[in-house]
Design an enzyme around this catalytic site. Sequence first.
Site, PDB file in Angstrom:
ATOM      1  N   SER A   9      -0.112 -41.043  53.256  1.00 24.02           N
ATOM      2  CA  SER A   9       0.008 -41.815  52.029  1.00 24.02           C
ATOM      3  C   SER A   9      -0.843 -43.087  52.052  1.00 24.02           C
ATOM      4  O   SER A   9      -2.059 -43.021  52.005  1.00 24.02           O
ATOM      5  CB  SER A   9       1.482 -42.129  51.762  1.00 24.02           C
ATOM      6  N   LYS A  19      -1.108 -36.566  51.748  1.00 19.13           N
ATOM      7  CA  LYS A  19      -0.270 -36.848  50.585  1.00 19.13           C
ATOM      8  C   LYS A  19      -1.077 -37.610  49.557  1.00 19.13           C
ATOM      9  O   LYS A  19      -1.499 -38.728  49.793  1.00 19.13           O
ATOM     10  CB  LYS A  19       0.964 -37.659  50.961  1.00 19.13           C
ATOM     11  N   GLN A  66       4.055 -42.153  42.806  1.00 19.90           N
ATOM     12  CA  GLN A  66       5.341 -42.107  42.129  1.00 19.90           C
ATOM     13  C   GLN A  66       5.704 -43.441  41.490  1.00 19.90           C
ATOM     14  O   GLN A  66       5.292 -44.488  41.971  1.00 19.90           O
ATOM     15  CB  GLN A  66       6.456 -41.715  43.123  1.00 19.90           C
TER      16      GLN A  66
END
Length: 484
Positions: free
Chosen positions: A311, A336, A340
Amino acid sequence: MHTKTISTIMVCSLLTGSVGAYFGSEWKEKQLTVIETANGVATPINGNITPEQEEKIRQAFSLIHDSYVEEMSDDELVAGAIEGMVQTLNDPYSVYMDAETATRFQQTLQSSFEGIGAEVTVQDGKLVIVSPFKGSPAEKAGLKPLDQILAIDGQSVEGLDLVEATMKIRGEKGSTVQIQIKRKGLANPLTVIVKRDEIPVETVKTEMVTKNEKTYGVIEVSSFSEHTAEDFLTSIADLEAKKVAGIIIDVRGNPGGLLSAVEKMVQPLVTAEKPYLQIQERNGETTGFQSNNAKKKPYPIAVLMDKGSASASEILAAALQEAGGYPLVGETSFGKGTVQQPLELSDKSTIKLTMAKWLTPDGNWIHGKGIKPTVEVQQPAIFHAHLLQLSETLKREMNNEEVLAAQEMLAGLGYEPGRTDGYFSIQTEKAVRDFQVAQNIVVSGQIDKQTAMALEEQVRAEINKQENDLQLAKAVEILEAEGR
Protein backbone atom coordinates in the site's frame (compact mmCIF):
# COMPACT_ATOMS: atom_id res chain seq x y z
CA MET A 1 -4.96 14.02 -16.74
CA HIS A 2 -5.40 16.66 -14.05
CA THR A 3 -2.40 17.58 -11.94
CA LYS A 4 -2.38 19.07 -8.45
CA THR A 5 -0.63 18.87 -5.11
CA ILE A 6 -2.07 16.67 -2.36
CA SER A 7 -3.28 18.45 0.74
CA THR A 8 -4.96 15.76 2.80
CA ILE A 9 -4.68 12.35 1.16
CA MET A 10 -4.35 9.58 3.69
CA VAL A 11 -3.97 5.82 3.75
CA CYS A 12 -5.40 4.27 6.87
CA SER A 13 -3.99 1.13 8.37
CA LEU A 14 -6.34 -1.17 10.27
CA LEU A 15 -3.64 -2.82 12.32
CA THR A 16 -4.25 -6.55 12.17
CA GLY A 17 -6.77 -5.56 9.51
CA SER A 18 -6.64 -4.46 5.91
CA VAL A 19 -4.38 -1.87 4.38
CA GLY A 20 -6.56 0.77 2.74
CA ALA A 21 -6.36 4.28 1.39
CA TYR A 22 -8.78 7.12 1.87
CA PHE A 23 -8.91 10.73 0.82
CA GLY A 24 -9.53 13.97 2.59
CA SER A 25 -11.50 17.07 1.67
CA GLU A 26 -9.83 18.04 -1.60
CA TRP A 27 -10.57 14.83 -3.45
CA LYS A 28 -13.89 14.33 -1.65
CA GLU A 29 -15.31 17.45 -3.34
CA LYS A 30 -15.35 15.50 -6.61
CA GLN A 31 -17.55 12.77 -5.08
CA LEU A 32 -20.67 14.85 -4.43
CA THR A 33 -22.53 13.14 -7.27
CA VAL A 34 -22.22 9.92 -5.27
CA ILE A 35 -22.34 10.97 -1.61
CA GLU A 36 -23.20 14.21 0.14
CA THR A 37 -21.19 14.93 3.25
CA ALA A 38 -22.57 17.13 6.01
CA ASN A 39 -20.73 17.47 9.29
CA GLY A 40 -18.75 14.34 8.39
CA VAL A 41 -21.88 12.19 7.97
CA ALA A 42 -22.61 10.48 4.67
CA THR A 43 -26.19 10.55 3.35
CA PRO A 44 -27.52 8.97 0.14
CA ILE A 45 -28.67 11.28 -2.62
CA ASN A 46 -32.37 11.01 -3.47
CA GLY A 47 -33.06 9.24 -6.73
CA ASN A 48 -30.41 6.52 -6.50
CA ILE A 49 -33.10 3.94 -5.74
CA THR A 50 -36.44 3.57 -7.53
CA PRO A 51 -39.73 3.48 -5.63
CA GLU A 52 -40.15 -0.15 -6.67
CA GLN A 53 -36.74 -1.08 -5.29
CA GLU A 54 -37.38 0.80 -2.06
CA GLU A 55 -40.71 -0.98 -1.62
CA LYS A 56 -39.04 -4.36 -2.23
CA ILE A 57 -36.56 -3.64 0.55
CA ARG A 58 -39.36 -2.58 2.90
CA GLN A 59 -41.29 -5.75 2.15
CA ALA A 60 -38.26 -7.96 2.84
CA PHE A 61 -37.55 -6.09 6.07
CA SER A 62 -41.16 -6.47 7.28
CA LEU A 63 -41.35 -10.12 6.26
CA ILE A 64 -38.24 -11.06 8.20
CA HIS A 65 -39.06 -8.81 11.14
CA ASP A 66 -42.60 -10.15 11.57
CA SER A 67 -42.31 -13.79 10.47
CA TYR A 68 -38.80 -15.14 11.06
CA VAL A 69 -38.71 -17.99 13.61
CA GLU A 70 -36.52 -15.95 15.98
CA GLU A 71 -36.97 -12.32 16.91
CA MET A 72 -34.55 -9.92 15.23
CA SER A 73 -34.08 -6.29 16.19
CA ASP A 74 -34.47 -3.50 13.67
CA ASP A 75 -30.80 -2.55 14.15
CA GLU A 76 -29.65 -6.11 13.43
CA LEU A 77 -31.65 -6.26 10.21
CA VAL A 78 -30.44 -2.86 9.00
CA ALA A 79 -26.82 -3.75 9.76
CA GLY A 80 -27.27 -7.07 7.96
CA ALA A 81 -28.70 -5.30 4.92
CA ILE A 82 -25.72 -2.95 4.77
CA GLU A 83 -23.25 -5.81 5.24
CA GLY A 84 -24.99 -7.68 2.43
CA MET A 85 -24.61 -4.72 0.07
CA VAL A 86 -20.93 -4.37 0.93
CA GLN A 87 -20.31 -8.11 0.51
CA THR A 88 -21.91 -7.95 -2.94
CA LEU A 89 -18.94 -5.81 -4.02
CA ASN A 90 -16.64 -8.84 -3.55
CA ASP A 91 -13.95 -6.42 -2.39
CA PRO A 92 -12.04 -7.31 0.79
CA TYR A 93 -11.06 -3.67 1.32
CA SER A 94 -14.65 -2.41 1.43
CA VAL A 95 -16.12 -3.17 4.85
CA TYR A 96 -18.96 -2.15 7.13
CA MET A 97 -18.06 -1.36 10.74
CA ASP A 98 -20.48 -0.76 13.59
CA ALA A 99 -19.84 2.24 15.82
CA GLU A 100 -17.65 0.33 18.28
CA THR A 101 -15.53 -1.24 15.56
CA ALA A 102 -15.20 2.11 13.79
CA THR A 103 -13.87 3.65 17.01
CA ARG A 104 -11.25 0.89 17.31
CA PHE A 105 -10.37 1.48 13.67
CA GLN A 106 -9.60 5.14 14.37
CA GLN A 107 -7.52 4.19 17.42
CA THR A 108 -5.05 2.35 15.20
CA LEU A 109 -3.72 5.72 14.04
CA GLN A 110 -2.78 6.76 17.58
CA SER A 111 0.68 6.59 19.11
CA SER A 112 0.18 3.02 20.32
CA PHE A 113 -2.34 0.20 20.34
CA GLU A 114 -2.77 -3.23 21.88
CA GLY A 115 -2.61 -6.33 19.72
CA ILE A 116 -0.13 -8.65 18.01
CA GLY A 117 1.38 -6.14 15.59
CA ALA A 118 0.57 -7.66 12.20
CA GLU A 119 -1.29 -6.54 9.12
CA VAL A 120 -3.95 -8.89 7.77
CA THR A 121 -5.90 -8.77 4.52
CA VAL A 122 -7.95 -10.95 2.18
CA GLN A 123 -6.23 -12.26 -0.93
CA ASP A 124 -8.00 -14.53 -3.42
CA GLY A 125 -10.66 -15.20 -0.81
CA LYS A 126 -8.10 -16.23 1.84
CA LEU A 127 -7.21 -14.43 5.05
CA VAL A 128 -3.47 -13.77 4.88
CA ILE A 129 -0.84 -11.86 6.80
CA VAL A 130 0.61 -8.94 4.86
CA SER A 131 3.46 -8.45 7.28
CA PRO A 132 4.24 -8.54 10.99
CA PHE A 133 5.67 -5.29 12.33
CA LYS A 134 9.34 -5.45 13.14
CA GLY A 135 9.94 -6.33 16.77
CA SER A 136 6.25 -7.09 17.32
CA PRO A 137 4.81 -10.10 19.17
CA ALA A 138 3.68 -11.46 15.79
CA GLU A 139 7.24 -11.36 14.41
CA LYS A 140 8.70 -12.87 17.57
CA ALA A 141 6.15 -15.69 17.44
CA GLY A 142 7.31 -16.53 13.92
CA LEU A 143 4.46 -15.22 11.75
CA LYS A 144 5.58 -14.27 8.24
CA PRO A 145 4.23 -12.42 5.19
CA LEU A 146 1.70 -14.43 3.15
CA ASP A 147 0.95 -16.88 5.96
CA GLN A 148 -2.67 -17.94 5.44
CA ILE A 149 -4.78 -17.83 8.60
CA LEU A 150 -6.96 -20.92 8.94
CA ALA A 151 -8.29 -20.57 12.49
CA ILE A 152 -8.23 -18.19 15.45
CA ASP A 153 -8.43 -19.68 18.94
CA GLY A 154 -9.50 -22.99 17.45
CA GLN A 155 -12.35 -21.51 15.42
CA SER A 156 -12.20 -21.62 11.61
CA VAL A 157 -12.09 -18.23 9.89
CA GLU A 158 -14.28 -19.52 7.09
CA GLY A 159 -17.25 -17.21 6.69
CA LEU A 160 -15.66 -14.34 8.62
CA ASP A 161 -15.17 -11.01 6.92
CA LEU A 162 -11.99 -9.04 7.41
CA VAL A 163 -13.29 -6.89 10.26
CA GLU A 164 -14.67 -9.89 12.16
CA ALA A 165 -11.36 -11.73 11.86
CA THR A 166 -9.47 -8.60 12.89
CA MET A 167 -11.48 -8.17 16.06
CA LYS A 168 -10.80 -11.79 17.03
CA ILE A 169 -7.05 -11.30 16.60
CA ARG A 170 -6.81 -8.04 18.51
CA GLY A 171 -7.12 -7.97 22.29
CA GLU A 172 -5.79 -6.69 25.57
CA LYS A 173 -2.13 -6.58 26.47
CA GLY A 174 -1.01 -9.77 28.21
CA SER A 175 -3.72 -11.98 26.71
CA THR A 176 -2.86 -14.63 24.14
CA VAL A 177 -4.33 -15.63 20.80
CA GLN A 178 -3.82 -18.96 19.06
CA ILE A 179 -3.50 -18.66 15.29
CA GLN A 180 -3.41 -21.66 12.95
CA ILE A 181 -1.65 -20.90 9.68
CA LYS A 182 -0.87 -22.53 6.39
CA ARG A 183 2.59 -21.68 5.05
CA LYS A 184 4.00 -22.30 1.61
CA GLY A 185 6.53 -25.13 1.68
CA LEU A 186 4.98 -26.89 4.67
CA ALA A 187 2.59 -29.80 4.23
CA ASN A 188 0.89 -29.38 7.61
CA PRO A 189 -0.57 -26.28 9.28
CA LEU A 190 1.31 -24.54 12.09
CA THR A 191 -0.29 -23.35 15.32
CA VAL A 192 1.30 -20.18 16.65
CA ILE A 193 0.52 -18.73 20.08
CA VAL A 194 1.02 -14.96 20.25
CA LYS A 195 0.99 -12.94 23.46
CA ARG A 196 -0.61 -9.58 22.79
CA ASP A 197 1.20 -6.46 23.89
CA GLU A 198 1.15 -2.71 23.54
CA ILE A 199 2.50 -1.92 20.10
CA PRO A 200 4.24 1.47 20.09
CA VAL A 201 4.10 3.24 16.78
CA GLU A 202 7.74 4.32 16.64
CA THR A 203 8.01 4.20 12.91
CA VAL A 204 11.41 5.65 11.98
CA LYS A 205 14.83 4.32 12.96
CA THR A 206 18.21 5.39 11.61
CA GLU A 207 21.49 3.54 11.51
CA MET A 208 24.80 3.88 9.69
CA VAL A 209 26.69 1.46 7.50
CA THR A 210 30.29 1.95 6.34
CA LYS A 211 32.01 0.50 3.30
CA ASN A 212 35.40 1.44 1.87
CA GLU A 213 35.68 4.39 4.24
CA LYS A 214 32.34 5.83 3.07
CA THR A 215 29.34 6.09 5.39
CA TYR A 216 25.76 5.61 4.30
CA GLY A 217 22.58 6.33 6.22
CA VAL A 218 19.82 3.74 6.50
CA ILE A 219 16.34 5.00 7.42
CA GLU A 220 14.00 2.18 8.38
CA VAL A 221 10.30 3.08 8.10
CA SER A 222 8.11 0.41 9.73
CA SER A 223 4.75 2.04 8.99
CA PHE A 224 3.34 5.44 8.02
CA SER A 225 1.80 6.97 11.12
CA GLU A 226 0.96 10.40 12.47
CA HIS A 227 4.55 11.54 13.14
CA THR A 228 6.38 9.43 10.56
CA ALA A 229 6.96 12.18 8.01
CA GLU A 230 8.29 14.59 10.64
CA ASP A 231 10.67 11.96 12.02
CA PHE A 232 11.74 10.90 8.54
CA LEU A 233 12.57 14.45 7.42
CA THR A 234 14.48 15.02 10.67
CA SER A 235 16.50 11.87 9.95
CA ILE A 236 17.22 13.09 6.42
CA ALA A 237 18.46 16.43 7.75
CA ASP A 238 20.62 14.75 10.40
CA LEU A 239 22.21 12.44 7.84
CA GLU A 240 22.85 15.34 5.46
CA ALA A 241 24.52 17.24 8.28
CA LYS A 242 26.81 14.24 8.76
CA LYS A 243 27.57 14.36 5.02
CA VAL A 244 26.73 10.74 4.34
CA ALA A 245 27.64 9.38 0.91
CA GLY A 246 24.08 8.21 0.26
CA ILE A 247 20.81 7.20 1.90
CA ILE A 248 18.89 3.90 1.91
CA ILE A 249 15.17 3.98 2.69
CA ASP A 250 14.04 0.64 4.10
CA VAL A 251 10.30 -0.16 3.82
CA ARG A 252 10.64 -3.95 4.08
CA GLY A 253 7.80 -5.41 6.10
CA ASN A 254 6.01 -2.04 6.07
CA PRO A 255 2.27 -2.67 5.52
CA GLY A 256 1.23 0.94 4.94
CA GLY A 257 -0.32 3.77 6.91
CA LEU A 258 -1.10 7.46 6.39
CA LEU A 259 -0.60 8.55 2.82
CA SER A 260 -0.30 12.15 3.98
CA ALA A 261 3.00 10.99 5.50
CA VAL A 262 4.13 9.49 2.19
CA GLU A 263 3.34 12.74 0.39
CA LYS A 264 5.53 14.77 2.76
CA MET A 265 8.35 12.22 2.56
CA VAL A 266 8.38 11.87 -1.23
CA GLN A 267 8.15 15.52 -2.25
CA PRO A 268 11.70 16.55 -1.24
CA LEU A 269 13.14 13.51 -3.05
CA VAL A 270 11.53 13.88 -6.50
CA THR A 271 11.01 16.75 -8.91
CA ALA A 272 7.94 18.14 -10.64
CA GLU A 273 8.80 16.45 -13.94
CA LYS A 274 6.34 13.64 -13.24
CA PRO A 275 3.44 13.14 -10.85
CA TYR A 276 4.56 10.97 -7.95
CA LEU A 277 1.05 9.50 -7.68
CA GLN A 278 -2.03 9.24 -9.88
CA ILE A 279 -5.60 8.55 -8.82
CA GLN A 280 -8.05 6.99 -11.28
CA GLU A 281 -11.77 7.22 -10.55
CA ARG A 282 -14.50 4.86 -11.72
CA ASN A 283 -15.22 7.04 -14.77
CA GLY A 284 -11.60 6.72 -15.88
CA GLU A 285 -10.66 10.29 -14.99
CA THR A 286 -7.12 10.47 -13.64
CA THR A 287 -5.68 13.08 -11.29
CA GLY A 288 -1.93 13.45 -10.82
CA PHE A 289 -0.19 14.77 -7.69
CA GLN A 290 3.17 16.45 -8.07
CA SER A 291 6.04 17.71 -6.01
CA ASN A 292 6.95 21.40 -5.89
CA ASN A 293 10.60 20.40 -5.66
CA ALA A 294 12.90 21.81 -8.36
CA LYS A 295 15.83 19.42 -8.10
CA LYS A 296 16.85 16.05 -6.70
CA LYS A 297 19.15 15.46 -3.76
CA PRO A 298 22.90 15.69 -4.53
CA TYR A 299 23.56 12.16 -3.24
CA PRO A 300 22.39 8.70 -4.39
CA ILE A 301 19.32 7.07 -2.82
CA ALA A 302 18.08 3.47 -2.89
CA VAL A 303 14.93 1.78 -1.56
CA LEU A 304 14.75 -1.63 0.15
CA MET A 305 11.44 -3.52 -0.17
CA ASP A 306 10.08 -7.06 0.07
CA LYS A 307 6.83 -8.99 -0.21
CA GLY A 308 5.67 -7.45 3.08
CA SER A 309 5.87 -3.92 1.64
CA ALA A 310 2.29 -2.89 0.85
CA SER A 311 0.00 0.00 0.00
CA ALA A 312 1.62 3.26 1.16
CA SER A 313 5.04 1.57 1.00
CA GLU A 314 4.38 0.72 -2.63
CA ILE A 315 3.31 4.28 -3.36
CA LEU A 316 6.62 5.50 -1.94
CA ALA A 317 8.66 2.88 -3.80
CA ALA A 318 6.94 3.52 -7.13
CA ALA A 319 7.30 7.28 -6.75
CA LEU A 320 11.00 7.09 -5.97
CA GLN A 321 11.65 4.65 -8.81
CA GLU A 322 9.56 6.16 -11.63
CA ALA A 323 9.56 9.84 -10.66
CA GLY A 324 12.94 9.94 -8.94
CA GLY A 325 14.91 7.36 -10.88
CA TYR A 326 16.10 5.65 -7.71
CA PRO A 327 16.78 1.89 -7.65
CA LEU A 328 14.59 -0.59 -5.74
CA VAL A 329 16.41 -3.50 -4.12
CA GLY A 330 14.92 -6.70 -2.70
CA GLU A 331 11.77 -8.61 -3.62
CA THR A 332 8.51 -7.92 -5.46
CA SER A 333 6.14 -6.03 -3.17
CA PHE A 334 2.69 -7.12 -1.94
CA GLY A 335 0.49 -5.52 -4.60
CA LYS A 336 -2.30 -3.27 -3.29
CA GLY A 337 -3.46 -0.56 -5.66
CA THR A 338 -6.86 0.64 -4.46
CA VAL A 339 -7.87 3.54 -2.23
CA GLN A 340 -10.63 3.65 0.35
CA GLN A 341 -12.78 6.36 1.93
CA PRO A 342 -14.28 5.77 5.40
CA LEU A 343 -17.78 7.26 5.39
CA GLU A 344 -19.56 7.73 8.68
CA LEU A 345 -23.29 6.94 8.83
CA SER A 346 -25.84 8.66 11.06
CA ASP A 347 -25.36 6.24 13.99
CA LYS A 348 -21.54 6.56 13.92
CA SER A 349 -21.14 3.25 12.11
CA THR A 350 -18.87 3.44 9.07
CA ILE A 351 -18.55 2.05 5.58
CA LYS A 352 -14.94 1.96 4.39
CA LEU A 353 -15.49 1.93 0.66
CA THR A 354 -13.07 1.47 -2.23
CA MET A 355 -13.45 4.67 -4.25
CA ALA A 356 -10.57 4.63 -6.74
CA LYS A 357 -7.37 3.05 -7.98
CA TRP A 358 -3.93 4.53 -7.44
CA LEU A 359 -1.45 4.41 -10.32
CA THR A 360 2.31 4.83 -10.39
CA PRO A 361 3.90 7.94 -11.96
CA ASP A 362 4.02 6.08 -15.31
CA GLY A 363 0.38 5.06 -15.03
CA ASN A 364 0.90 1.44 -13.95
CA TRP A 365 -1.67 -0.30 -11.72
CA ILE A 366 0.20 -2.69 -9.42
CA HIS A 367 -2.84 -4.28 -7.76
CA GLY A 368 -2.37 -8.03 -7.35
CA LYS A 369 1.03 -7.84 -9.04
CA GLY A 370 3.24 -5.74 -6.84
CA ILE A 371 6.27 -3.71 -7.86
CA LYS A 372 9.30 -5.55 -9.17
CA PRO A 373 12.65 -4.44 -7.78
CA THR A 374 15.31 -2.92 -10.00
CA VAL A 375 17.70 -5.45 -8.49
CA GLU A 376 16.23 -8.65 -7.06
CA VAL A 377 18.05 -10.01 -4.01
CA GLN A 378 16.98 -12.90 -1.80
CA GLN A 379 17.99 -13.05 1.83
CA PRO A 380 19.98 -16.03 3.25
CA ALA A 381 17.97 -19.15 4.04
CA ILE A 382 18.10 -18.45 7.78
CA PHE A 383 15.81 -15.44 7.23
CA HIS A 384 13.09 -17.84 6.13
CA ALA A 385 13.50 -20.44 8.88
CA HIS A 386 10.28 -21.69 10.47
CA LEU A 387 10.19 -21.32 14.22
CA LEU A 388 9.61 -24.51 16.20
CA GLN A 389 6.21 -25.47 17.60
CA LEU A 390 7.20 -28.43 19.76
CA SER A 391 4.56 -30.90 20.84
CA GLU A 392 7.26 -33.34 21.99
CA THR A 393 11.04 -33.55 22.30
CA LEU A 394 12.76 -34.17 18.96
CA LYS A 395 15.23 -37.07 18.89
CA ARG A 396 17.01 -39.61 16.69
CA GLU A 397 14.99 -41.46 14.04
CA MET A 398 12.12 -38.96 14.06
CA ASN A 399 10.99 -37.70 10.67
CA ASN A 400 8.70 -34.67 10.53
CA GLU A 401 8.51 -30.99 9.65
CA GLU A 402 9.63 -29.88 13.12
CA VAL A 403 12.89 -31.75 12.62
CA LEU A 404 13.19 -30.14 9.19
CA ALA A 405 12.74 -26.66 10.71
CA ALA A 406 15.39 -27.41 13.34
CA GLN A 407 17.81 -28.67 10.69
CA GLU A 408 17.35 -25.49 8.67
CA MET A 409 18.01 -23.39 11.74
CA LEU A 410 21.13 -25.37 12.67
CA ALA A 411 22.47 -25.11 9.12
CA GLY A 412 21.79 -21.36 9.04
CA LEU A 413 23.70 -20.94 12.29
CA GLY A 414 26.76 -22.72 10.86
CA TYR A 415 26.25 -26.16 12.40
CA GLU A 416 26.13 -29.19 10.13
CA PRO A 417 22.97 -31.31 10.54
CA GLY A 418 24.03 -33.50 7.60
CA ARG A 419 20.66 -33.29 5.90
CA THR A 420 17.65 -30.97 5.78
CA ASP A 421 14.84 -33.34 4.86
CA GLY A 422 13.21 -33.81 8.27
CA TYR A 423 14.96 -37.07 9.22
CA PHE A 424 16.75 -36.83 12.58
CA SER A 425 20.03 -38.53 11.72
CA ILE A 426 23.20 -39.21 13.71
CA GLN A 427 24.77 -36.14 12.10
CA THR A 428 21.78 -34.02 13.13
CA GLU A 429 22.18 -35.27 16.69
CA LYS A 430 25.86 -34.27 16.63
CA ALA A 431 24.93 -30.79 15.37
CA VAL A 432 22.43 -30.45 18.21
CA ARG A 433 25.08 -31.49 20.74
CA ASP A 434 27.55 -28.98 19.32
CA PHE A 435 24.93 -26.25 19.56
CA GLN A 436 24.07 -27.17 23.15
CA VAL A 437 27.74 -27.07 24.14
CA ALA A 438 28.13 -23.64 22.55
CA GLN A 439 25.03 -22.34 24.38
CA ASN A 440 26.05 -23.89 27.71
CA ILE A 441 22.82 -25.84 28.09
CA VAL A 442 22.25 -29.51 28.95
CA VAL A 443 23.92 -31.64 26.25
CA SER A 444 21.50 -34.38 25.21
CA GLY A 445 21.56 -34.35 21.42
CA GLN A 446 17.77 -33.92 21.62
CA ILE A 447 15.73 -30.80 20.97
CA ASP A 448 13.59 -30.00 23.99
CA LYS A 449 11.88 -26.67 24.72
CA GLN A 450 15.04 -25.13 26.20
CA THR A 451 17.09 -26.03 23.10
CA ALA A 452 14.28 -24.87 20.79
CA MET A 453 14.13 -21.48 22.54
CA ALA A 454 17.92 -21.13 22.31
CA LEU A 455 17.80 -21.95 18.59
CA GLU A 456 15.13 -19.33 17.97
CA GLU A 457 17.01 -16.67 19.95
CA GLN A 458 20.19 -17.32 17.97
CA VAL A 459 18.31 -17.23 14.66
CA ARG A 460 16.78 -13.85 15.56
CA ALA A 461 20.21 -12.56 16.58
CA GLU A 462 21.71 -13.62 13.24
CA ILE A 463 18.87 -12.05 11.27
CA ASN A 464 19.42 -8.76 13.10
CA LYS A 465 23.12 -8.63 12.26
CA GLN A 466 23.80 -6.04 9.61
CA GLU A 467 26.47 -8.16 7.91
CA ASN A 468 23.93 -10.93 7.18
CA ASP A 469 21.56 -8.61 5.33
CA LEU A 470 22.31 -9.32 1.65
CA GLN A 471 19.68 -6.86 0.43
CA LEU A 472 21.23 -4.05 2.44
CA ALA A 473 24.69 -5.02 1.20
CA LYS A 474 23.50 -4.82 -2.42
CA ALA A 475 21.91 -1.42 -1.84
CA VAL A 476 25.19 -0.11 -0.38
CA GLU A 477 27.06 -1.56 -3.36
CA ILE A 478 24.72 0.25 -5.77
CA LEU A 479 25.09 3.57 -3.94
CA GLU A 480 28.85 3.17 -3.88
CA ALA A 481 28.90 2.66 -7.68
CA GLU A 482 26.58 5.64 -8.29
CA GLY A 483 28.65 7.89 -6.05
CA ARG A 484 31.89 7.37 -7.92
